[in-house]
Design a protein around this motif. Structure first.
Motif, PDB file in Angstrom:
ATOM      1  N   ALA A 180      -8.652  -4.859  -7.134  1.00 53.14           N
ATOM      2  CA  ALA A 180      -9.711  -4.332  -6.258  1.00 53.14           C
ATOM      3  C   ALA A 180      -9.416  -4.674  -4.802  1.00 53.14           C
ATOM      4  O   ALA A 180      -9.610  -3.841  -3.912  1.00 53.14           O
ATOM      5  N   VAL A 181      -8.928  -5.886  -4.554  1.00 54.01           N
ATOM      6  CA  VAL A 181      -8.549  -6.269  -3.192  1.00 54.01           C
ATOM      7  C   VAL A 181      -7.436  -5.353  -2.689  1.00 54.01           C
ATOM      8  O   VAL A 181      -7.459  -4.897  -1.544  1.00 54.01           O
ATOM      9  N   CYS A 182      -6.470  -5.044  -3.547  1.00 55.67           N
ATOM     10  CA  CYS A 182      -5.385  -4.130  -3.161  1.00 55.67           C
ATOM     11  C   CYS A 182      -5.936  -2.753  -2.790  1.00 55.67           C
ATOM     12  O   CYS A 182      -5.508  -2.153  -1.798  1.00 55.67           O
ATOM     13  N   ALA A 183      -6.873  -2.267  -3.586  1.00 56.70           N
ATOM     14  CA  ALA A 183      -7.473  -0.956  -3.305  1.00 56.70           C
ATOM     15  C   ALA A 183      -8.214  -0.987  -1.969  1.00 56.70           C
ATOM     16  O   ALA A 183      -8.133  -0.032  -1.179  1.00 56.70           O
ATOM     17  N   MET A 184      -8.905  -2.069  -1.710  1.00 57.72           N
ATOM     18  CA  MET A 184      -9.641  -2.190  -0.454  1.00 57.72           C
ATOM     19  C   MET A 184      -8.685  -2.302   0.730  1.00 57.72           C
ATOM     20  O   MET A 184      -8.925  -1.721   1.788  1.00 57.72           O
ATOM     21  N   ALA A 195      -1.935   2.810 -12.677  1.00 65.31           N
ATOM     22  CA  ALA A 195      -2.571   2.768 -14.003  1.00 65.31           C
ATOM     23  C   ALA A 195      -4.044   3.147 -13.909  1.00 65.31           C
ATOM     24  O   ALA A 195      -4.565   3.876 -14.764  1.00 65.31           O
ATOM     25  N   ALA A 196      -4.728   2.678 -12.865  1.00 65.37           N
ATOM     26  CA  ALA A 196      -6.149   2.989 -12.701  1.00 65.37           C
ATOM     27  C   ALA A 196      -6.369   4.479 -12.472  1.00 65.37           C
ATOM     28  O   ALA A 196      -7.363   5.044 -12.940  1.00 65.37           O
ATOM     29  N   ALA A 197      -5.446   5.111 -11.779  1.00 64.95           N
ATOM     30  CA  ALA A 197      -5.559   6.554 -11.545  1.00 64.95           C
ATOM     31  C   ALA A 197      -5.464   7.333 -12.855  1.00 64.95           C
ATOM     32  O   ALA A 197      -6.047   8.413 -12.985  1.00 64.95           O
ATOM     33  N   GLY A 256      -0.497  -4.461  -7.208  1.00 65.08           N
ATOM     34  CA  GLY A 256      -1.253  -3.334  -6.669  1.00 65.08           C
ATOM     35  C   GLY A 256      -0.684  -1.966  -6.963  1.00 65.08           C
ATOM     36  O   GLY A 256      -1.403  -1.069  -7.416  1.00 65.08           O
ATOM     37  N   THR A 257       0.582  -1.779  -6.719  1.00 64.05           N
ATOM     38  CA  THR A 257       1.178  -0.452  -6.888  1.00 64.05           C
ATOM     39  C   THR A 257       1.088   0.008  -8.340  1.00 64.05           C
ATOM     40  O   THR A 257       0.591   1.103  -8.622  1.00 64.05           O
ATOM     41  N   LEU A 269      -1.310  -9.474   1.767  1.00 64.11           N
ATOM     42  CA  LEU A 269      -1.770  -8.257   1.082  1.00 64.11           C
ATOM     43  C   LEU A 269      -0.604  -7.402   0.616  1.00 64.11           C
ATOM     44  O   LEU A 269      -0.657  -6.816  -0.466  1.00 64.11           O
ATOM     45  N   ALA A 270       0.462  -7.358   1.398  1.00 62.83           N
ATOM     46  CA  ALA A 270       1.646  -6.590   0.998  1.00 62.83           C
ATOM     47  C   ALA A 270       2.284  -7.202  -0.252  1.00 62.83           C
ATOM     48  O   ALA A 270       2.664  -6.485  -1.182  1.00 62.83           O
ATOM     49  N   ALA A 271       2.362  -8.531  -0.295  1.00 63.41           N
ATOM     50  CA  ALA A 271       2.933  -9.208  -1.473  1.00 63.41           C
ATOM     51  C   ALA A 271       2.073  -8.965  -2.705  1.00 63.41           C
ATOM     52  O   ALA A 271       2.592  -8.722  -3.801  1.00 63.41           O
TER      53      ALA A 271
END
Length: 117
Positions: A106-110, A35-37, A29-30, A21-23
């Protein structure tokens, strides 16, 4: 009371899931969540995909875990690779991202919500 061996998550498995998940967070993710924000439409897509992931993992009936999210992300990614998908070679255009990247975002957000961040 003894717990069956297959019911106990080993420290190595938990560490591996968190590493996966970190990778994923570092790779997309970051930047993607930033961008989503800034893009309400992208944020809505991420929310829709997160709901679908939660449904796939039966998240309404049992707590989501890092292992479940990491396994899901790896499975989706592997299936995409088997069907000819290639990861982006450079920065992602978050104004028109492909389905798979939104799903992984979405997985990153979760995963972020698991950590309480």
């Amino acid at each position: 009371m003894r717990v069956p061996f297959n019911r106990v998550a080993s420290r190595t498995a938990v560490d591996s899931a968190r590493s996966t998940l970190a990778a994923l967070t570092v790779s997309i993710g970051t930047v993607g969540l930033t961008a989503a924000a800034a893009r309400p439409g992208l944020l809505a897509l991420v929310d829709q995909h997160a709901a679908a992931v939660r449904d796939s993992l039966d998240g309404d009936r049992q707590p989501l875990t890092a292992a479940a999210l990491a396994g899901y992300a790896e499975g989706v990614r592997e299936a995409a690779l088997e069907h000819g998908w290639t990861p982006p070679g450079g920065p992602v255009d978050w104004s028109e991202p492909e389905w798979l990247l939104i799903r992984l975002l979405a997985v990153c957000a979760m995963a972020r919500s698991l950590d309480g961040a």
